[in-house]
Design an enzyme around this catalytic site. Structure first.
Site, PDB file in Angstrom:
ATOM      1  N   HIS A 134      -6.211  -7.198  12.960  1.00 55.61           N
ATOM      2  CA  HIS A 134      -5.022  -6.333  12.906  1.00 55.61           C
ATOM      3  C   HIS A 134      -4.694  -5.895  14.330  1.00 55.61           C
ATOM      4  O   HIS A 134      -5.596  -5.559  15.090  1.00 55.61           O
ATOM      5  CB  HIS A 134      -5.324  -5.124  12.015  1.00 55.61           C
ATOM      6  CG  HIS A 134      -4.128  -4.319  11.626  1.00 55.61           C
ATOM      7  ND1 HIS A 134      -2.927  -4.879  11.232  1.00 55.61           N
ATOM      8  CD2 HIS A 134      -3.928  -2.975  11.562  1.00 55.61           C
ATOM      9  CE1 HIS A 134      -2.065  -3.912  10.941  1.00 55.61           C
ATOM     10  NE2 HIS A 134      -2.647  -2.756  11.141  1.00 55.61           N
ATOM     11  N   CYS A 178      14.735  23.945   4.054  1.00 51.46           N
ATOM     12  CA  CYS A 178      13.899  24.814   3.222  1.00 51.46           C
ATOM     13  C   CYS A 178      13.050  23.944   2.297  1.00 51.46           C
ATOM     14  O   CYS A 178      13.126  22.716   2.338  1.00 51.46           O
ATOM     15  CB  CYS A 178      14.763  25.740   2.382  1.00 51.46           C
ATOM     16  SG  CYS A 178      16.058  26.560   3.311  1.00 51.46           S
ATOM     17  N   MET A 179      12.263  24.568   1.461  1.00 55.28           N
ATOM     18  CA  MET A 179      11.397  23.806   0.568  1.00 55.28           C
ATOM     19  C   MET A 179      12.220  22.900  -0.361  1.00 55.28           C
ATOM     20  O   MET A 179      11.914  21.719  -0.530  1.00 55.28           O
ATOM     21  CB  MET A 179      10.536  24.755  -0.270  1.00 55.28           C
ATOM     22  CG  MET A 179       9.473  24.054  -1.083  1.00 55.28           C
ATOM     23  SD  MET A 179       8.496  25.172  -2.096  1.00 55.28           S
ATOM     24  CE  MET A 179       7.533  26.032  -0.887  1.00 55.28           C
ATOM     25  N   ASP A 180      13.280  23.447  -0.922  1.00 59.28           N
ATOM     26  CA  ASP A 180      14.035  22.707  -1.943  1.00 59.28           C
ATOM     27  C   ASP A 180      15.485  22.422  -1.564  1.00 59.28           C
ATOM     28  O   ASP A 180      16.226  21.868  -2.368  1.00 59.28           O
ATOM     29  CB  ASP A 180      14.035  23.511  -3.250  1.00 59.28           C
ATOM     30  CG  ASP A 180      12.653  23.980  -3.617  1.00 59.28           C
ATOM     31  OD1 ASP A 180      11.760  23.117  -3.727  1.00 59.28           O
ATOM     32  OD2 ASP A 180      12.454  25.197  -3.745  1.00 59.28           O
ATOM     33  N   ARG A 185       1.566 -10.798   7.305  1.00 62.17           N
ATOM     34  CA  ARG A 185       1.321  -9.619   6.458  1.00 62.17           C
ATOM     35  C   ARG A 185       2.352  -8.535   6.693  1.00 62.17           C
ATOM     36  O   ARG A 185       2.039  -7.466   7.195  1.00 62.17           O
ATOM     37  CB  ARG A 185      -0.042  -8.995   6.804  1.00 62.17           C
ATOM     38  CG  ARG A 185      -1.270  -9.741   6.463  1.00 62.17           C
ATOM     39  CD  ARG A 185      -2.488  -8.820   6.498  1.00 62.17           C
ATOM     40  NE  ARG A 185      -2.610  -8.043   7.708  1.00 62.17           N
ATOM     41  CZ  ARG A 185      -3.338  -8.376   8.774  1.00 62.17           C
ATOM     42  NH1 ARG A 185      -4.048  -9.485   8.760  1.00 62.17           N
ATOM     43  NH2 ARG A 185      -3.371  -7.598   9.822  1.00 62.17           N
ATOM     44  N   ARG A 197     -10.979   0.135  14.846  1.00 61.58           N
ATOM     45  CA  ARG A 197     -10.940   0.882  13.596  1.00 61.58           C
ATOM     46  C   ARG A 197     -11.850   0.115  12.644  1.00 61.58           C
ATOM     47  O   ARG A 197     -13.048   0.107  12.841  1.00 61.58           O
ATOM     48  CB  ARG A 197      -9.481   1.000  13.121  1.00 61.58           C
ATOM     49  CG  ARG A 197      -9.231   2.112  12.149  1.00 61.58           C
ATOM     50  CD  ARG A 197      -7.760   2.193  11.759  1.00 61.58           C
ATOM     51  NE  ARG A 197      -7.242   0.944  11.200  1.00 61.58           N
ATOM     52  CZ  ARG A 197      -6.008   0.791  10.753  1.00 61.58           C
ATOM     53  NH1 ARG A 197      -5.147   1.779  10.799  1.00 61.58           N
ATOM     54  NH2 ARG A 197      -5.611  -0.357  10.237  1.00 61.58           N
ATOM     55  N   TYR A 215      16.657  30.511   6.896  1.00 62.45           N
ATOM     56  CA  TYR A 215      15.476  31.236   7.383  1.00 62.45           C
ATOM     57  C   TYR A 215      15.505  31.316   8.908  1.00 62.45           C
ATOM     58  O   TYR A 215      15.813  30.334   9.587  1.00 62.45           O
ATOM     59  CB  TYR A 215      14.192  30.507   6.975  1.00 62.45           C
ATOM     60  CG  TYR A 215      13.893  30.556   5.505  1.00 62.45           C
ATOM     61  CD1 TYR A 215      13.622  31.768   4.872  1.00 62.45           C
ATOM     62  CD2 TYR A 215      13.865  29.397   4.749  1.00 62.45           C
ATOM     63  CE1 TYR A 215      13.328  31.810   3.512  1.00 62.45           C
ATOM     64  CE2 TYR A 215      13.580  29.426   3.402  1.00 62.45           C
ATOM     65  CZ  TYR A 215      13.314  30.635   2.786  1.00 62.45           C
ATOM     66  OH  TYR A 215      13.017  30.669   1.455  1.00 62.45           O
ATOM     67  N   LYS A 255       0.843  -1.212   0.000  1.00 58.17           N
ATOM     68  CA  LYS A 255       0.000   0.000   0.000  1.00 58.17           C
ATOM     69  C   LYS A 255       0.870   1.252   0.000  1.00 58.17           C
ATOM     70  O   LYS A 255       2.087   1.168   0.245  1.00 58.17           O
ATOM     71  CB  LYS A 255      -0.913  -0.026   1.227  1.00 58.17           C
ATOM     72  CG  LYS A 255      -0.177   0.099   2.551  1.00 58.17           C
ATOM     73  CD  LYS A 255      -1.082  -0.219   3.733  1.00 58.17           C
ATOM     74  CE  LYS A 255      -0.284  -0.123   5.018  1.00 58.17           C
ATOM     75  NZ  LYS A 255      -0.986  -0.729   6.157  1.00 58.17           N
TER      76      LYS A 255
HETATM   77  C1  LIG Z   1      -0.146  -1.661   6.785  1.00 52.68           C
HETATM   78  C2  LIG Z   1      -0.725  -2.932   7.240  1.00 52.68           C
HETATM   79  C3  LIG Z   1       0.098  -4.037   7.499  1.00 52.68           C
HETATM   80  C4  LIG Z   1       1.610  -3.969   7.443  1.00 52.68           C
HETATM   81  O1  LIG Z   1       2.083  -3.323   8.603  1.00 52.68           O
HETATM   82  P1  LIG Z   1       3.658  -3.243   8.918  1.00 52.68           P
HETATM   83  O2  LIG Z   1       3.691  -2.748  10.317  1.00 52.68           O
HETATM   84  O3  LIG Z   1       4.228  -2.257   7.960  1.00 52.68           O
HETATM   85  O4  LIG Z   1       4.195  -4.606   8.759  1.00 52.68           O
HETATM   86  C5  LIG Z   1      -0.507  -5.231   7.830  1.00 52.68           C
HETATM   87  N1  LIG Z   1      -1.850  -5.324   7.910  1.00 52.68           N
HETATM   88  C6  LIG Z   1      -2.680  -4.279   7.706  1.00 52.68           C
HETATM   89  C7  LIG Z   1      -4.143  -4.443   7.820  1.00 52.68           C
HETATM   90  C8  LIG Z   1      -2.139  -3.045   7.370  1.00 52.68           C
HETATM   91  O5  LIG Z   1      -2.954  -2.008   7.160  1.00 52.68           O
END
Ligand SMILES: *Cc1c(COP(=O)(O)O)cnc(C)c1O
Length: 396
Positions: free
Chosen positions: A178, A337-339, A247, A149, A290, A51
């Site tokens: 999760h 700075c920005m850049d 995961r 969540r 700055y 993701k």
């Molecule tokens: C982002 C995410 C993960 C991976 O998490 P890490 O801490 O980067 O390993 C696993 N499961 C779900 C549902 C997530 O949103």
């Protein structure tokens, strides 16, 4: 012509991290306390998380490299990300983690994506869409075990699940949860979530006629639904939550969730480098940047580096962080700075064109994502995701 500030993404390191994680979970320590009969038919597999543009590394390139290393299932945040992966030619199954809005469900069918269903409302909407497409769609059922969540509450499944499990066009492919506190080894919530999930699995198994344990047939006679729960921290910490798949996100990119140490052999995938574009002498008492926040208290040399907050570098690096130049740590001074940013290179004999490492190794020293996150009071996930879209990714 590309800008001097570039992110190098080492796809070989990514593939080797993936393989090492596969090997790590392949050796399951014998544990008599494995949950309610959901013993996997084989070693746990890996569900790589790509993701947020693969944590800033480039989703398309990362997904393809993982496929080449053997990944058959990838996870992304929403239907838009899944659609982009398909458009790039990714063939593996793609799981969408996020909540589904009713309007974009067509993408599930057009791009063969696997949805997560985490509310009764989403269940009805996806069932209706699948009926319209005359398809039987596999989905992952998300159980909320205490993160509060997404997901069906663990303590209300008898009321909320029957309608979903009966949905004519939906096929339960997997169940997951999760963890909210997996990196905190003292967390009571982690253990509670694990125990609640075990109980939820037993309940889902009973409600689905033994589909999870394989004691009964699955609802449609298809493959047995599988189970996954562990993010990077959980997979490092507790083999009891490996289930059928783990995961990992952060770990794949070679970064260990702080404060944990890794038992897996990992290499960082991304490094961020630049070149000095200017060198300036300061007299004692003169200021830089700055706000004039850096005052030279001796004759000083400042290097100008063309990377700033528009590239995702945090303002708080000024006065706290460092970059590597000529094998030395040069403190970031003045203001980001920005850049551009400026570093104090007094005594280092630095010239324009010299290589600068912002994240990565130079000589005997290294600045890693964990260190940078700690310096600015952030987390490695955020540091990686914020590396700007303006920065060219070079794949090796
Ligand atoms: C982002 C995410 C993960 C991976 O998490 P890490 O801490 O980067 O390993 C696993 N499961 C779900 C549902 C997530 O949103």
């Amino acid at each position: 012509m590309i800008r001097p500030t570039v992110a190098r993404v080492d796809l070989k390191a990514l593939q080797s991290n993936y393989r090492h994680i596969v090997e790590f979970v392949g050796v399951r320590p014998s544990d008599p306390k494995l949950p309610v009969g959901v013993r996997p038919p084989s070693d746990p597999g890996v569900l790589p998380v790509v993701k947020a543009n693969a944590y800033g590394h480039g989703a398309e390139q990362v997904a393809k490299a993982l496929e080449a290393a053997g990944a058959d299932l990838l996870a992304c945040a929403d239907i838009e990300e899944g659609t982009a992966l398909r458009a790039a030619g990714v063939e593996a199954e793609i799981l969408v983690f996020g909540a589904l809005s009713v309007s974009d469900l067509d993408g599930l069918f057009d791009c063969r994506l696997t949805p997560t269903i985490s509310t009764p409302g989403a269940a009805r909407a996806v069932q209706a869409a699948a009926a319209k497409y005359r398809q039987r769609l596999g989905y992952h059922l998300k159980i909320d075990t205490g993160m509060n969540r997404l997901g069906f509450r663990f303590d209300n499944l008898r009321r909320t699940l029957p309608e979903l499990l009966k949905s004519e066009n939906l096929e339960l492919a997997a169940v997951y949860t999760h963890f909210a506190t997996a990196e905190d080894v003292d967390s009571v919530l982690f253990r509670e979530q694990r125990e609640r999930f075990d109980r939820a699995l037993a309940q889902i198994d009973a409600m689905s006629g033994g589909a999870l344990t394989g004691k009964g047939s699955t609802i449609s006679g298809g493959p047995r639904p599988y189970v996954h729960a562990a993010n990077s921290a959980a997979l490092l910490r507790d083999a009891r939550v490996w289930f059928d798949r783990v995961r990992p996100g952060l770990l794949l990119y070679g970064v260990v969730p702080p404060p944990l140490a890794s038992a897996v052999d990992l290499a960082p995938v991304m490094s961020l480098g630049s070149r000095v574009v200017g060198v300036k002498g300061l007299r004692p008492g003169e200021v830089s940047g700055y706000g004039g926040r850096f005052t030279a208290c001796r004759p000083s040399t400042i290097a100008v580096i063309p990377a700033g907050y528009a590239d995702g570098l945090d303002l708080r690096l000024a006065g706290r962080g460092a970059v590597l130049i000529r094998g030395h740590r040069a403190p970031v001074v003045g203001s980001v700075c920005m850049d551009m940013l400026t570093a104090d290179v007094t005594g280092l004999d630095v010239s324009p064109g010299d290589e600068v490492v912002i994240i990565g190794r130079q000589g005997a020293d290294r600045i890693d994502v964990r260190e940078m996150a700690a310096t600015i009071g952030s987390i490695p996930w955020e540091v990686l995701c914020r590396i700007g879209s303006r920065i060219e990714r070079i794949y090796t």
